[in-house]
Design a protein around this motif. Structure first.
Motif, PDB file in Angstrom:
ATOM      1  N   GLN A 144     -12.649 -20.623 -74.102  1.00  0.00           N
ATOM      2  CA  GLN A 144     -12.414 -20.781 -75.540  1.00  0.00           C
ATOM      3  C   GLN A 144     -10.964 -20.465 -75.890  1.00  0.00           C
TER       4      GLN A 144
ATOM      5  N   SER B 216      -8.438 -23.165 -73.839  1.00  0.00           N
ATOM      6  CA  SER B 216      -8.538 -24.582 -74.225  1.00  0.00           C
ATOM      7  C   SER B 216      -9.062 -24.713 -75.650  1.00  0.00           C
TER       8      SER B 216
ATOM      9  N   GLY C  97     -10.093 -25.887 -79.166  1.00  0.00           N
ATOM     10  CA  GLY C  97     -10.302 -27.184 -79.788  1.00  0.00           C
ATOM     11  C   GLY C  97     -10.851 -28.261 -78.879  1.00  0.00           C
ATOM     12  N   ASP C  98     -10.951 -27.998 -77.574  1.00  0.00           N
ATOM     13  CA  ASP C  98     -11.455 -29.004 -76.627  1.00  0.00           C
ATOM     14  C   ASP C  98     -12.767 -28.495 -76.044  1.00  0.00           C
TER      15      ASP C  98
ATOM     16  N   GLY D 282     -15.268 -30.040 -74.650  1.00  0.00           N
ATOM     17  CA  GLY D 282     -15.620 -30.605 -73.354  1.00  0.00           C
ATOM     18  C   GLY D 282     -14.943 -29.867 -72.210  1.00  0.00           C
ATOM     19  N   LEU D 283     -13.656 -29.586 -72.354  1.00  0.00           N
ATOM     20  CA  LEU D 283     -12.934 -28.842 -71.318  1.00  0.00           C
ATOM     21  C   LEU D 283     -13.449 -27.416 -71.234  1.00  0.00           C
ATOM     22  N   GLN D 284     -13.764 -26.816 -72.363  1.00  0.00           N
ATOM     23  CA  GLN D 284     -14.327 -25.466 -72.359  1.00  0.00           C
ATOM     24  C   GLN D 284     -15.634 -25.431 -71.564  1.00  0.00           C
TER      25      GLN D 284
END
Length: 213
Positions: free
Chosen positions: A18, A21, A23-24, A26-28
């Motif tokens: 969190q 990354s 705001g992303d 999916g990457l989180q």
């Protein structure tokens, strides 16, 4: 200890994801799932010779249902240790990242999420006892890690599949948290999934006659 460290991995990697990354989502989730899959595999390898790597109350109950010779008192002690460990792991992860220990506000209990929990838990039980009943218990660690890592993505619930971990994740209002109101339906779905998984194990991997006698 095993359940506590597992929750610390789940929650800690969620907090790190969190923050690293923002705001992303999916990457989180990719970061969180990768750390959890690897961490779980390692923890099973560490604790399998100690306690059978029983980090999960539904695995403990399924093991007893499928014929393990453990007393009711032993089961109660295991489940109590798992739940206490899960809560402690959540608190530990919060402390490591300087996050406040607070009840989660993340609501997750939709019909789709609960179905996802049934699927994830049934699959987990089927995997573990398929390996055990076919003499491949040494593969449980990497196989369970791989399954959980995949189930983060193919189930809508991100595969909690563990009542003790679910309870532990109540105590962190971060990426991996779950609100108390959502946790109880998750627990019910996990019990349903465990029962379904046990049924599949008995159907697909019945013990030979000699092993049952």
């Amino acid at each position: 200890m095993g359940t506590g460290l597992l929750v610390a991995v789940v929650v800690g990697s969620g907090i790190a994801a969190q923050r690293l990354s923002p705001g992303d989502v999916g990457l989180q989730l990719l970061e969180n799932s990768s750390a959890t899959a690897l961490g779980l595999a390692v923890l099973i390898l560490i604790f399998q010779p100690v306690s059978g790597a029983h980090f999960n109350p539904v695995v403990t109950l399924a093991d007893r249902t499928l014929g393990a010779s453990c007393s009711v008192g032993t089961i109660v002690a295991y489940v109590a240790a798992q739940v206490i460990g899960g809560i402690g792991g959540g608190v530990l992860a919060n402390a490591m990242f300087g996050a406040a220990t607070a009840l989660s506000t993340t609501e997750r209990a939709t019909a789709g999420h609960l179905l996802g929990e049934v699927v994830a838990t049934a699959g987990l039980i089927l995997l573990i006892f398929a390996l055990v009943r076919t003499g491949r218990a040494a593969l449980v660690g990497p196989a369970v890690g791989a399954f959980v890592g995949a189930a983060y993505w193919f189930t809508s619930s991100t595969s909690f599949a563990n009542p003790a971990v679910t309870i532990g994740r109540i105590f962190t209002d971060t990426f991996a948290g779950i609100a108390p109101a959502s946790a109880w339906p998750f627990l019910a779905a996990q019990l349903v999934g465990a029962a379904l998984g046990v049924g599949l194990v008995l159907l697909l991997f019945p013990l030979p006659r000699k092993a049952r006698s």
